[in-house]
Write a protein that holds these residues in place. Structure first.
Motif, PDB file in Angstrom:
ATOM      1  N   ASP A   1     -16.709 -17.960   9.594  1.00 53.87           N
ATOM      2  CA  ASP A   1     -17.924 -18.875   9.623  1.00 53.87           C
ATOM      3  C   ASP A   1     -19.084 -18.152   8.577  1.00 53.87           C
ATOM      4  OD1 ASP A   1     -17.015 -21.052  11.637  1.00 53.87           O
ATOM      5  OD2 ASP A   1     -17.585 -19.900  13.373  1.00 53.87           O
ATOM      6  N   LYS A   2     -19.355 -16.844   9.551  1.00 54.22           N
ATOM      7  CA  LYS A   2     -20.408 -16.199   8.301  1.00 54.22           C
ATOM      8  C   LYS A   2     -20.209 -16.643   7.177  1.00 54.22           C
ATOM      9  CE  LYS A   2     -19.815 -12.155  11.891  1.00 54.22           C
ATOM     10  NZ  LYS A   2     -20.395 -12.708  13.344  1.00 54.22           N
ATOM     11  N   LEU A   3     -18.257 -15.840   6.372  1.00 50.52           N
ATOM     12  CA  LEU A   3     -18.021 -16.418   4.443  1.00 50.52           C
ATOM     13  C   LEU A   3     -18.836 -17.511   4.557  1.00 50.52           C
ATOM     14  CD1 LEU A   3     -14.456 -14.592   4.477  1.00 50.52           C
ATOM     15  CD2 LEU A   3     -17.063 -13.962   3.492  1.00 50.52           C
ATOM     16  N   GLU A   4     -18.667 -18.275   5.335  1.00 53.40           N
ATOM     17  CA  GLU A   4     -18.500 -20.201   4.603  1.00 53.40           C
ATOM     18  C   GLU A   4     -19.848 -20.616   4.220  1.00 53.40           C
ATOM     19  OE1 GLU A   4     -15.918 -22.777   7.077  1.00 53.40           O
ATOM     20  OE2 GLU A   4     -14.328 -22.038   6.329  1.00 53.40           O
ATOM     21  N   ALA A   5     -20.692 -19.579   4.866  1.00 51.35           N
ATOM     22  CA  ALA A   5     -22.293 -19.360   5.000  1.00 51.35           C
ATOM     23  C   ALA A   5     -23.036 -19.106   3.382  1.00 51.35           C
ATOM     24  CB  ALA A   5     -23.272 -18.479   5.595  1.00 51.35           C
ATOM     25  N   ILE A   6     -21.867 -18.659   2.554  1.00 52.78           N
ATOM     26  CA  ILE A   6     -21.804 -18.459   1.592  1.00 52.78           C
ATOM     27  C   ILE A   6     -21.968 -19.806   0.479  1.00 52.78           C
ATOM     28  CG2 ILE A   6     -21.433 -17.299  -0.581  1.00 52.78           C
ATOM     29  CD1 ILE A   6     -20.536 -14.890   1.540  1.00 52.78           C
ATOM     30  N   PRO A   7     -22.865 -20.030  -0.063  1.00 54.37           N
ATOM     31  CA  PRO A   7     -22.054 -21.693  -0.840  1.00 54.37           C
ATOM     32  C   PRO A   7     -20.914 -21.294  -1.768  1.00 54.37           C
ATOM     33  CG  PRO A   7     -24.392 -20.747  -0.712  1.00 54.37           C
ATOM     34  CD  PRO A   7     -24.357 -19.744  -0.238  1.00 54.37           C
TER      35      PRO A   7
ATOM     36  N   GLN B   1     -14.681 -20.572  -0.804  1.00 54.97           N
ATOM     37  CA  GLN B   1     -12.806 -21.221   0.059  1.00 54.97           C
ATOM     38  C   GLN B   1     -12.357 -20.139   1.008  1.00 54.97           C
ATOM     39  OE1 GLN B   1     -12.219 -24.598  -0.679  1.00 54.97           O
ATOM     40  NE2 GLN B   1     -14.734 -24.569  -1.750  1.00 54.97           N
ATOM     41  N   THR B   2     -12.425 -20.676   2.215  1.00 49.08           N
ATOM     42  CA  THR B   2     -12.368 -19.927   3.258  1.00 49.08           C
ATOM     43  C   THR B   2     -10.253 -20.256   3.659  1.00 49.08           C
ATOM     44  OG1 THR B   2     -12.318 -20.439   4.890  1.00 49.08           O
ATOM     45  CG2 THR B   2     -13.896 -19.138   4.266  1.00 49.08           C
TER      46      THR B   2
ATOM     47  N   GLY C   1      -8.385  -6.593  -5.042  1.00 47.34           N
ATOM     48  CA  GLY C   1      -7.847  -6.207  -4.165  1.00 47.34           C
ATOM     49  C   GLY C   1      -8.093  -6.192  -2.789  1.00 47.34           C
ATOM     50  N   LEU C   2      -8.774  -7.847  -2.554  1.00 44.68           N
ATOM     51  CA  LEU C   2      -9.505  -8.100  -1.149  1.00 44.68           C
ATOM     52  C   LEU C   2     -10.239 -10.091  -1.405  1.00 44.68           C
ATOM     53  CD1 LEU C   2     -12.630  -7.769   0.138  1.00 44.68           C
ATOM     54  CD2 LEU C   2     -12.245  -6.933  -2.090  1.00 44.68           C
ATOM     55  N   SER C   3      -9.156  -9.869   0.071  1.00 42.94           N
ATOM     56  CA  SER C   3      -9.806 -11.615  -0.065  1.00 42.94           C
ATOM     57  C   SER C   3      -9.249 -11.270   2.036  1.00 42.94           C
ATOM     58  CB  SER C   3      -8.022 -12.546  -0.388  1.00 42.94           C
ATOM     59  OG  SER C   3      -8.395 -13.668  -0.295  1.00 42.94           O
ATOM     60  N   VAL C   4     -10.206 -12.216   1.947  1.00 45.57           N
ATOM     61  CA  VAL C   4     -10.775 -12.511   3.935  1.00 45.57           C
ATOM     62  C   VAL C   4     -10.444 -14.038   3.498  1.00 45.57           C
ATOM     63  CG1 VAL C   4     -11.910 -12.099   5.807  1.00 45.57           C
ATOM     64  CG2 VAL C   4     -12.037 -10.563   3.645  1.00 45.57           C
ATOM     65  N   VAL C   5      -9.342 -14.449   4.322  1.00 44.73           N
ATOM     66  CA  VAL C   5      -9.353 -16.261   4.263  1.00 44.73           C
ATOM     67  C   VAL C   5      -9.156 -15.948   6.258  1.00 44.73           C
ATOM     68  CG1 VAL C   5      -8.103 -16.261   2.347  1.00 44.73           C
ATOM     69  CG2 VAL C   5      -7.067 -15.898   3.762  1.00 44.73           C
ATOM     70  N   GLY C   6      -9.549 -18.001   6.554  1.00 40.81           N
ATOM     71  CA  GLY C   6      -9.072 -18.642   7.855  1.00 40.81           C
ATOM     72  C   GLY C   6      -7.692 -18.486   7.857  1.00 40.81           C
ATOM     73  N   GLN C   7      -7.028 -18.043   9.185  1.00 44.73           N
ATOM     74  CA  GLN C   7      -5.948 -18.055   9.936  1.00 44.73           C
ATOM     75  C   GLN C   7      -5.335 -19.855   9.250  1.00 44.73           C
ATOM     76  OE1 GLN C   7      -5.304 -17.648  13.212  1.00 44.73           O
ATOM     77  NE2 GLN C   7      -6.694 -15.505  13.443  1.00 44.73           N
TER      78      GLN C   7
ATOM     79  N   LEU D   1     -17.443  -6.513  -2.820  1.00 47.09           N
ATOM     80  CA  LEU D   1     -17.724  -7.264  -1.739  1.00 47.09           C
ATOM     81  C   LEU D   1     -18.162  -9.138  -2.985  1.00 47.09           C
ATOM     82  CD1 LEU D   1     -18.184 -10.108   0.685  1.00 47.09           C
ATOM     83  CD2 LEU D   1     -20.546  -8.781   0.165  1.00 47.09           C
ATOM     84  N   ILE D   2     -18.661  -8.567  -4.272  1.00 50.35           N
ATOM     85  CA  ILE D   2     -19.035 -10.001  -4.970  1.00 50.35           C
ATOM     86  C   ILE D   2     -17.940 -10.454  -6.032  1.00 50.35           C
ATOM     87  CG2 ILE D   2     -19.951 -10.004  -7.236  1.00 50.35           C
ATOM     88  CD1 ILE D   2     -22.623  -8.040  -6.659  1.00 50.35           C
ATOM     89  N   GLU D   3     -16.963  -9.394  -6.083  1.00 47.04           N
ATOM     90  CA  GLU D   3     -15.979 -10.034  -7.117  1.00 47.04           C
ATOM     91  C   GLU D   3     -15.378 -10.646  -5.977  1.00 47.04           C
ATOM     92  OE1 GLU D   3     -13.188  -6.932  -8.441  1.00 47.04           O
ATOM     93  OE2 GLU D   3     -14.391  -5.277  -8.381  1.00 47.04           O
ATOM     94  N   MET D   4     -14.970 -10.230  -4.652  1.00 44.83           N
ATOM     95  CA  MET D   4     -14.038 -11.351  -3.788  1.00 44.83           C
ATOM     96  C   MET D   4     -15.071 -12.694  -3.571  1.00 44.83           C
ATOM     97  SD  MET D   4     -13.391 -11.006   0.316  1.00 44.83           S
ATOM     98  CE  MET D   4     -14.309 -11.582   1.150  1.00 44.83           C
ATOM     99  N   VAL D   5     -16.244 -12.970  -3.434  1.00 45.59           N
ATOM    100  CA  VAL D   5     -16.910 -13.986  -3.347  1.00 45.59           C
ATOM    101  C   VAL D   5     -16.352 -14.645  -4.415  1.00 45.59           C
ATOM    102  CG1 VAL D   5     -19.329 -14.726  -3.438  1.00 45.59           C
ATOM    103  CG2 VAL D   5     -18.417 -13.232  -1.234  1.00 45.59           C
ATOM    104  N   GLU D   6     -16.372 -14.089  -5.623  1.00 46.72           N
ATOM    105  CA  GLU D   6     -16.077 -15.413  -7.020  1.00 46.72           C
ATOM    106  C   GLU D   6     -15.276 -15.444  -7.363  1.00 46.72           C
ATOM    107  OE1 GLU D   6     -18.588 -12.565  -9.645  1.00 46.72           O
ATOM    108  OE2 GLU D   6     -20.332 -13.070  -9.476  1.00 46.72           O
ATOM    109  N   ALA D   7     -14.448 -14.760  -6.435  1.00 43.48           N
ATOM    110  CA  ALA D   7     -12.327 -15.175  -6.830  1.00 43.48           C
ATOM    111  C   ALA D   7     -12.656 -16.553  -5.611  1.00 43.48           C
ATOM    112  CB  ALA D   7     -11.947 -13.621  -6.605  1.00 43.48           C
ATOM    113  N   GLN D   8     -13.296 -16.441  -4.522  1.00 46.03           N
ATOM    114  CA  GLN D   8     -12.384 -17.626  -4.049  1.00 46.03           C
ATOM    115  C   GLN D   8     -14.144 -18.689  -4.132  1.00 46.03           C
ATOM    116  OE1 GLN D   8     -11.211 -14.227  -0.388  1.00 46.03           O
ATOM    117  NE2 GLN D   8     -12.309 -15.878   0.618  1.00 46.03           N
ATOM    118  N   GLY D   9     -14.462 -18.783  -5.126  1.00 49.01           N
ATOM    119  CA  GLY D   9     -15.365 -19.488  -5.741  1.00 49.01           C
ATOM    120  C   GLY D   9     -16.377 -19.753  -4.645  1.00 49.01           C
TER     121      GLY D   9
END
Ligand code: URA
Length: 441
Positions: free
Chosen positions: A122-128, A131-132, A147-153, A308-316
């Motif tokens: 939910d916190k990640l999805e606050a970022i416009p 994609q989770t 080096g990282l990705s955080v997604v939903g189950q 964190l910036i790299e991950m956010v950009e990679a996940q759209g």
């Protein structure tokens, strides 16, 4: 084999064997065992408990009820982290980038808010744009590249747990140590990481309210992880008062960014550095002291924030809000809460703060509720501080002013103010590994 006989044996305090536990889970997921019989079994487990062997078999059966994720497509040691749930707990947003910046891959599946507790997804999805929900190839590609990705189950991760959890939620059987241990660890085993760091929360905002129960839960989970061949360590950390100042999705991301900038709250920073150092230790990055220094350096150098910036950009996601959290959508209304008496803050009931944040729109009242990412609470005074009557305690944010009254009453009720300065409490109470419990004072 009949479920009736298994219920009776467990009710009488007998130990179920492997075949019986696997039968029970398989048939329950298949719909052949009805909810009323499983409810009776859960209540029997609640009162009679489970041996370590029973808990390990239950965990394995629940893990194998769905997909077992194969992370071998990602190079290197993969370390997972799991928090048993809290209020203001934005640690994953800080720790995952730190660990990745130190060269350890993080391929993490996280959850959504549950009850009064918040959830990383939910916190990640606050970022416009963020994609989770990613397909496996994209998830692996992002981890290998950044080096990282955080997604939903994923939909089919431990489906037996989904069914059992929903039943426990309505049969007063959530707070059973073997059931919590099996629920959490089944998902961790199915998620396929090599090592697991558990953040077992303790106190008024946690599922486990006492330190003894939190240590017992940690010991059970560490035993399950090690039994399954995963290096597993648990830290027992404080959730008697909220972590940091922000409770609410966008505000929590902003606070995580502050922490990665080296300007975050002291309690959140200390807990995150410790958790990250333990993850690096599990990944063989050096002694605990060396891992602590690595974690601190990753913040000081700005490398963790860049991750964190790299991950956010990679996940759209739109990294503009990470570079400048003022860009997050702001709540339409805010309301200040002021102290009703003079004295020291001797306690902040965390569960009440969590429920108040849900009432403001930061969590879900029903399964269908839409989250308001800008809603929440910004605490202005924490445990041990002295306030005069009329001083600012907290600010509430919401989309409708009608939400303020109920939340304000809960927050005022959560703050206890007394004449005497309360004693200092540690943030990290103990470290539980396969070789025992190390307590910190
Ligand atoms: N979190 C879980 O995933 N399961 C529990 O039983 C409690 C907290």
């Amino acid at each position: 084999m009949r479920m009736y006989d298994l219920i009776m044996r467990k009710r009488n305090g007998e130990e179920l064997d492997e075949q019986e536990i696997r039968f029970m889970i398989q048939e329950y997921v298949a719909g052949a065992i009805p909810d009323y019989q499983m409810s009776a079994m859960l209540m029997a487990i609640y009162f009679r408990g489970m041996s370590d062997l029973e808990t390990a078999v239950l965990t394995d059966a629940v893990a194998h009820s769905g997909d077992m994720v194969d992370l071998s497509g990602i190079e290197g040691i993969k370390v997972d982290k799991h928090s048993t749930g809290g209020v203001g707990d934005k640690t994953t947003l800080v720790i995952a980038p730190i660990v990745a910046a130190c060269g350890v891959k993080v391929a993490k599946m996280s959850g959504r808010g549950l009850g009064h507790t918040g959830g990383t997804v939910d916190k990640l999805e606050a970022i416009p744009g963020m994609q989770t929900s990613l397909d496996t190839k994209t998830f692996f590609d992002i981890v290998n590249k950044t080096g990282l990705s955080v997604v939903g189950q994923s939909g089919n991760l431990a489906p037996a747990d989904k069914k059992l959890y929903a039943l426990r939620d309505v049969t007063a059987t959530v707070d059973s140590i073997p059931l919590i241990a099996a629920s959490i660890m089944s998902k961790k085993l199915a998620a396929g990481n090599d090592c697991i760091l558990l953040d077992v929360k303790t106190g008024s905002g946690a599922f486990m309210k006492s330190l003894e129960d939190s240590i017992l839960l940690a010991q059970k989970m560490v035993a399950i992880g090690e039994h399954a061949g995963k290096r597993t360590v648990a830290l027992i950390t404080d959730m008697d008062i909220p972590l940091g100042f922000a409770i609410g999705n966008a505000m929590e991301v902003a606070e995580a960014v502050d922490t990665l900038n080296g300007t975050g709250p002291a309690d959140l920073t200390e807990v995150c550095i410790s958790l990250a150092a333990n993850m690096l230790f599990l990944a063989n990055k050096g002694s605990m002291e060396e891992c602590q220094t690595l974690a601190e350096d990753s913040i000081r150098s700005g490398r963790a924030l860049s991750k964190l910036i790299e991950m956010v950009e990679a996940q759209g996601g739109d990294s503009k809000v990470i570079r400048n959290p003022q860009e997050f959508v702001q709540a339409k209304y805010s309301k200040e809460i002021r102290a009703e008496q003079t004295g020291f803050i001797t306690h902040i009931n965390t569960e009440k703060c969590g429920i108040a944040s849900v009432a403001l729109g930061a969590g879900r009242e029903t399964k269908e509720s839409q989250i308001d990412y800008a809603a929440g609470i910004l605490l202005k005074k924490k445990y041990g501080e002295y306030v005069n009557q009329g001083d600012l305690l907290a600010i509430m944010f919401a989309e409708e002013t009608s939400k303020f009254d109920a939340a304000q009453n809960m927050i005022l009720d959560a703050y206890q103010i007394g004449a005497n300065s309360p004693e200092e409490k540690p943030l990290i109470f103990a470290r539980v590994g396969k070789d025992g419990v190390e307590k910190f004072d």
